[in-house]
Design a protein around this motif. Sequence first.
Motif, mmCIF file in Angstrom:
data_model
loop_
_atom_site.group_PDB
_atom_site.id
_atom_site.type_symbol
_atom_site.label_atom_id
_atom_site.label_comp_id
_atom_site.label_asym_id
_atom_site.label_seq_id
_atom_site.Cartn_x
_atom_site.Cartn_y
_atom_site.Cartn_z
ATOM 1 N N ARG A 42 41.087 32.784 28.617
ATOM 2 C CA ARG A 42 42.169 32.998 29.264
ATOM 3 C C ARG A 42 42.222 32.195 30.416
ATOM 4 N NH1 ARG A 42 44.984 38.025 28.291
ATOM 5 N NH2 ARG A 42 45.698 37.855 30.523
ATOM 6 N N PHE A 43 41.477 31.503 30.652
ATOM 7 C CA PHE A 43 41.628 30.495 32.041
ATOM 8 C C PHE A 43 42.664 29.532 31.704
ATOM 9 C CE2 PHE A 43 40.403 26.637 34.317
ATOM 10 C CZ PHE A 43 40.441 27.178 35.556
ATOM 11 N N ASP A 44 43.565 29.479 32.787
ATOM 12 C CA ASP A 44 44.650 28.553 32.487
ATOM 13 C C ASP A 44 44.508 27.545 33.555
ATOM 14 O OD1 ASP A 44 47.394 27.342 32.876
ATOM 15 O OD2 ASP A 44 48.176 29.013 31.970
ATOM 16 N N GLU A 45 44.574 26.281 33.356
ATOM 17 C CA GLU A 45 44.491 25.177 34.499
ATOM 18 C C GLU A 45 45.634 25.244 35.233
ATOM 19 O OE1 GLU A 45 43.322 21.359 32.906
ATOM 20 O OE2 GLU A 45 41.509 22.066 32.094
ATOM 21 N N GLY A 46 46.820 25.458 34.732
ATOM 22 C CA GLY A 46 48.156 24.871 35.515
ATOM 23 C C GLY A 46 48.083 26.262 36.495
ATOM 24 N N VAL A 47 47.585 27.475 36.045
ATOM 25 C CA VAL A 47 47.837 28.658 37.144
ATOM 26 C C VAL A 47 46.926 28.398 38.347
ATOM 27 C CG1 VAL A 47 47.498 31.047 37.377
ATOM 28 C CG2 VAL A 47 48.529 30.153 35.485
ATOM 29 N N PHE A 48 45.660 27.746 37.802
ATOM 30 C CA PHE A 48 44.562 27.610 38.902
ATOM 31 C C PHE A 48 45.076 26.491 39.674
ATOM 32 C CE2 PHE A 48 41.024 25.411 40.491
ATOM 33 C CZ PHE A 48 40.456 26.455 41.267
ATOM 34 N N LEU A 49 45.565 25.412 39.136
ATOM 35 C CA LEU A 49 45.961 24.144 40.209
ATOM 36 C C LEU A 49 47.312 24.797 41.010
ATOM 37 C CD1 LEU A 49 46.124 21.357 37.475
ATOM 38 C CD2 LEU A 49 44.662 21.384 39.471
ATOM 39 N N ALA A 50 48.177 25.759 40.758
ATOM 40 C CA ALA A 50 49.076 26.184 41.662
ATOM 41 C C ALA A 50 48.507 27.077 42.740
ATOM 42 C CB ALA A 50 50.058 27.064 40.731
ATOM 43 N N MET A 51 47.297 27.864 42.201
ATOM 44 C CA MET A 51 46.497 28.590 43.219
ATOM 45 C C MET A 51 45.641 28.045 44.146
ATOM 46 S SD MET A 51 47.804 31.557 43.532
ATOM 47 C CE MET A 51 46.520 32.443 44.763
ATOM 48 N N ALA A 52 45.180 26.814 43.560
ATOM 49 C CA ALA A 52 44.063 26.041 44.465
ATOM 50 C C ALA A 52 44.386 25.771 46.091
ATOM 51 C CB ALA A 52 43.966 24.768 43.895
ATOM 52 N N PRO A 53 45.546 25.386 46.281
ATOM 53 C CA PRO A 53 45.883 25.250 47.718
ATOM 54 C C PRO A 53 45.536 26.570 48.367
ATOM 55 C CG PRO A 53 47.496 24.182 46.419
ATOM 56 C CD PRO A 53 46.666 25.030 45.444
ATOM 57 N N HIS A 54 45.720 27.531 47.996
ATOM 58 C CA HIS A 54 45.786 28.928 48.791
ATOM 59 C C HIS A 54 44.406 29.515 48.717
ATOM 60 C CE1 HIS A 54 49.898 28.962 48.704
ATOM 61 N NE2 HIS A 54 49.924 28.611 47.169
ATOM 62 N N ILE A 55 43.608 29.093 47.555
ATOM 63 C CA ILE A 55 42.065 29.410 47.666
ATOM 64 C C ILE A 55 41.129 28.680 48.334
ATOM 65 C CG2 ILE A 55 42.381 30.971 45.672
ATOM 66 C CD1 ILE A 55 40.729 29.137 43.945
ATOM 67 N N GLN A 56 41.460 27.287 48.295
ATOM 68 C CA GLN A 56 40.358 26.321 48.899
ATOM 69 C C GLN A 56 40.238 26.754 50.256
ATOM 70 O OE1 GLN A 56 42.612 22.806 46.845
ATOM 71 N NE2 GLN A 56 40.952 21.869 47.766
ATOM 72 N N PRO A 57 41.160 27.146 51.112
ATOM 73 C CA PRO A 57 40.541 27.283 52.536
ATOM 74 C C PRO A 57 39.546 28.767 52.597
ATOM 75 C CG PRO A 57 42.898 26.984 52.325
ATOM 76 C CD PRO A 57 42.332 27.101 51.187
ATOM 77 N N ARG A 58 39.355 29.229 51.438
ATOM 78 C CA ARG A 58 38.467 30.602 51.401
ATOM 79 C C ARG A 58 37.392 30.222 50.775
ATOM 80 N NH1 ARG A 58 42.326 34.953 52.349
ATOM 81 N NH2 ARG A 58 44.331 34.072 52.165
ATOM 82 N N CYS A 59 36.893 29.089 50.311
ATOM 83 C CA CYS A 59 35.998 28.883 49.545
ATOM 84 C C CYS A 59 34.974 28.169 50.299
ATOM 85 C CB CYS A 59 36.159 27.816 48.315
ATOM 86 S SG CYS A 59 36.917 28.786 46.957
ATOM 87 N N VAL A 60 33.679 28.468 50.417
ATOM 88 C CA VAL A 60 32.648 27.898 51.000
ATOM 89 C C VAL A 60 31.872 27.061 50.077
ATOM 90 C CG1 VAL A 60 30.407 27.994 52.145
ATOM 91 C CG2 VAL A 60 32.284 29.587 52.716
ATOM 92 N N THR A 61 31.759 27.571 48.968
ATOM 93 C CA THR A 61 31.239 26.718 47.717
ATOM 94 C C THR A 61 32.016 26.708 46.603
ATOM 95 O OG1 THR A 61 29.886 28.661 46.662
ATOM 96 C CG2 THR A 61 28.885 27.501 48.474
ATOM 97 N N LEU A 62 32.031 26.006 45.734
ATOM 98 C CA LEU A 62 32.706 25.983 44.455
ATOM 99 C C LEU A 62 32.388 27.114 43.575
ATOM 100 C CD1 LEU A 62 32.119 22.346 43.470
ATOM 101 C CD2 LEU A 62 34.042 23.285 44.384
ATOM 102 N N ALA A 63 31.206 27.836 43.510
ATOM 103 C CA ALA A 63 31.094 29.091 42.999
ATOM 104 C C ALA A 63 31.854 30.360 43.692
ATOM 105 C CB ALA A 63 29.442 29.396 43.233
#
Length: 174
Positions: A42-63
Amino acid sequence: FFDLKKLAAFNGEYIRAMTPAEFLEAGRPWLTAADAPYPVDRFDEGVFLAMAPHIQPRCVTLADAPGLVDFLFQPEVAVDAEAWAKATGTPEAVAVFRGALAAYEGLGDWSADALKAGLEAVGEANGLKLGKAQAPVRVAVTGRTVGPPLFESLECLGRDETLRRLRLAAALLP
Protein backbone atom coordinates in the motif's frame (compact mmCIF):
# COMPACT_ATOMS: atom_id res chain seq x y z
CA PHE A 1 33.21 10.00 24.80
CA PHE A 2 30.48 10.09 22.18
CA ASP A 3 27.69 12.68 22.30
CA LEU A 4 24.51 10.94 21.06
CA LYS A 5 22.39 14.11 21.32
CA LYS A 6 24.81 15.96 19.07
CA LEU A 7 24.86 13.07 16.62
CA ALA A 8 21.06 13.06 16.52
CA ALA A 9 21.03 16.82 15.92
CA PHE A 10 23.49 16.48 13.03
CA ASN A 11 21.52 13.58 11.58
CA GLY A 12 18.31 15.60 11.72
CA GLU A 13 20.05 18.49 9.95
CA TYR A 14 21.16 16.23 7.11
CA ILE A 15 17.65 14.79 6.77
CA ARG A 16 16.13 18.29 6.59
CA ALA A 17 18.67 19.27 3.91
CA MET A 18 17.65 16.41 1.60
CA THR A 19 15.29 16.89 -1.31
CA PRO A 20 12.08 14.85 -1.00
CA ALA A 21 13.42 12.41 -3.61
CA GLU A 22 16.69 11.96 -1.69
CA PHE A 23 14.70 11.50 1.51
CA LEU A 24 12.59 8.80 -0.15
CA GLU A 25 15.61 6.94 -1.47
CA ALA A 26 17.55 7.18 1.79
CA GLY A 27 14.53 6.08 3.79
CA ARG A 28 13.39 3.34 1.41
CA PRO A 29 14.81 0.46 3.51
CA TRP A 30 12.60 1.54 6.44
CA LEU A 31 9.61 2.62 4.36
CA THR A 32 9.36 -0.68 2.49
CA ALA A 33 10.57 -3.04 5.21
CA ALA A 34 8.50 -6.10 5.98
CA ASP A 35 7.95 -4.76 9.51
CA ALA A 36 6.77 -1.30 8.37
CA PRO A 37 3.64 -0.19 10.29
CA TYR A 38 1.53 -0.59 7.13
CA PRO A 39 1.22 -3.17 4.35
CA VAL A 40 4.19 -2.57 2.06
CA ASP A 41 2.04 -3.08 -1.04
CA ARG A 42 0.00 0.00 0.00
CA PHE A 43 3.05 2.29 0.14
CA ASP A 44 2.67 5.06 -2.44
CA GLU A 45 5.81 6.97 -3.41
CA GLY A 46 3.83 9.93 -4.77
CA VAL A 47 1.94 10.38 -1.50
CA PHE A 48 5.16 10.05 0.47
CA LEU A 49 6.92 12.62 -1.71
CA ALA A 50 4.03 15.05 -1.15
CA MET A 51 4.30 14.57 2.63
CA ALA A 52 8.10 14.53 2.77
CA PRO A 53 8.58 18.29 3.30
CA HIS A 54 6.13 18.13 6.20
CA ILE A 55 7.73 15.18 7.98
CA GLN A 56 11.42 15.82 7.34
CA PRO A 57 11.60 18.48 10.08
CA ARG A 58 10.17 15.92 12.52
CA CYS A 59 12.67 13.15 11.70
CA VAL A 60 15.84 12.64 13.69
CA THR A 61 16.63 9.38 11.93
CA LEU A 62 15.33 7.82 8.73
CA ALA A 63 13.67 5.14 10.85
CA ASP A 64 11.29 7.82 12.18
CA ALA A 65 9.62 8.34 8.78
CA PRO A 66 7.34 5.26 8.62
CA GLY A 67 5.73 6.08 11.95
CA LEU A 68 4.90 9.60 10.77
CA VAL A 69 3.17 8.56 7.55
CA ASP A 70 1.76 5.16 8.47
CA PHE A 71 -1.84 6.42 8.65
CA LEU A 72 -1.65 7.32 4.94
CA PHE A 73 -1.01 3.72 3.93
CA GLN A 74 -3.03 1.71 6.43
CA PRO A 75 -6.35 0.32 5.21
CA GLU A 76 -7.84 0.87 8.68
CA VAL A 77 -6.46 3.20 11.32
CA ALA A 78 -6.55 2.08 14.93
CA VAL A 79 -8.01 5.04 16.81
CA ASP A 80 -6.51 5.45 20.27
CA ALA A 81 -9.51 5.30 22.63
CA GLU A 82 -8.00 7.74 25.14
CA ALA A 83 -7.16 10.25 22.42
CA TRP A 84 -10.65 9.91 20.96
CA ALA A 85 -12.30 10.44 24.35
CA LYS A 86 -10.19 13.52 24.97
CA ALA A 87 -10.76 14.97 21.47
CA THR A 88 -14.53 14.48 21.55
CA GLY A 89 -15.14 14.89 25.27
CA THR A 90 -17.06 18.16 25.03
CA PRO A 91 -20.30 19.11 23.26
CA GLU A 92 -18.36 21.73 21.26
CA ALA A 93 -15.90 19.12 20.01
CA VAL A 94 -18.71 16.83 18.87
CA ALA A 95 -20.39 19.77 17.09
CA VAL A 96 -17.09 20.71 15.45
CA PHE A 97 -16.52 17.15 14.29
CA ARG A 98 -19.99 16.89 12.76
CA GLY A 99 -19.62 20.36 11.24
CA ALA A 100 -16.23 19.48 9.77
CA LEU A 101 -17.64 16.31 8.23
CA ALA A 102 -20.49 18.28 6.66
CA ALA A 103 -18.13 21.02 5.44
CA TYR A 104 -15.70 18.54 3.94
CA GLU A 105 -18.46 16.59 2.20
CA GLY A 106 -19.48 19.75 0.37
CA LEU A 107 -15.96 21.01 -0.34
CA GLY A 108 -15.22 21.52 -4.03
CA ASP A 109 -11.49 22.27 -3.71
CA TRP A 110 -9.68 19.51 -1.83
CA SER A 111 -6.55 21.51 -0.97
CA ALA A 112 -4.85 22.14 2.36
CA ASP A 113 -5.90 25.79 2.28
CA ALA A 114 -9.56 24.99 1.55
CA LEU A 115 -9.60 22.26 4.22
CA LYS A 116 -8.14 24.66 6.76
CA ALA A 117 -10.62 27.42 5.86
CA GLY A 118 -13.51 25.00 6.18
CA LEU A 119 -12.45 23.83 9.64
CA GLU A 120 -11.67 27.38 10.78
CA ALA A 121 -15.23 28.42 9.89
CA VAL A 122 -16.69 25.45 11.78
CA GLY A 123 -14.45 26.18 14.78
CA GLU A 124 -15.44 29.85 14.85
CA ALA A 125 -19.13 28.93 14.67
CA ASN A 126 -18.60 26.81 17.79
CA GLY A 127 -16.40 29.28 19.66
CA LEU A 128 -13.18 27.25 19.31
CA LYS A 129 -9.77 28.16 18.02
CA LEU A 130 -8.33 26.12 15.19
CA GLY A 131 -6.12 23.99 17.46
CA LYS A 132 -9.11 22.73 19.43
CA ALA A 133 -11.20 22.29 16.31
CA GLN A 134 -8.51 20.12 14.68
CA ALA A 135 -8.32 17.56 17.49
CA PRO A 136 -11.36 15.40 16.70
CA VAL A 137 -10.64 15.44 12.98
CA ARG A 138 -6.98 14.53 13.51
CA VAL A 139 -7.80 11.63 15.81
CA ALA A 140 -10.52 10.33 13.48
CA VAL A 141 -8.25 10.38 10.44
CA THR A 142 -4.83 9.51 11.89
CA GLY A 143 -5.79 7.65 15.06
CA ARG A 144 -3.67 9.89 17.29
CA THR A 145 -3.38 13.41 18.63
CA VAL A 146 -0.06 14.38 17.08
CA GLY A 147 1.48 14.05 13.65
CA PRO A 148 2.31 15.94 10.49
CA PRO A 149 0.32 19.06 9.62
CA LEU A 150 -3.34 18.07 9.50
CA PHE A 151 -4.53 19.81 6.36
CA GLU A 152 -1.61 18.65 4.23
CA SER A 153 -2.23 15.15 5.58
CA LEU A 154 -5.90 15.29 4.59
CA GLU A 155 -4.97 16.55 1.14
CA CYS A 156 -2.52 13.67 0.64
CA LEU A 157 -4.93 11.11 2.06
CA GLY A 158 -7.52 12.23 -0.47
CA ARG A 159 -11.18 13.14 -0.35
CA ASP A 160 -12.67 9.64 -0.47
CA GLU A 161 -10.45 8.10 2.21
CA THR A 162 -10.66 11.12 4.51
CA LEU A 163 -14.46 11.19 4.30
CA ARG A 164 -14.65 7.42 4.78
CA ARG A 165 -12.60 7.66 7.98
CA LEU A 166 -14.60 10.63 9.23
CA ARG A 167 -17.86 8.78 8.64
CA LEU A 168 -16.57 5.71 10.48
CA ALA A 169 -15.53 7.90 13.39
CA ALA A 170 -18.89 9.69 13.39
CA ALA A 171 -20.49 6.36 14.25
CA LEU A 172 -18.48 6.42 17.50
CA LEU A 173 -19.82 9.80 18.60
CA PRO A 174 -22.19 9.98 21.55
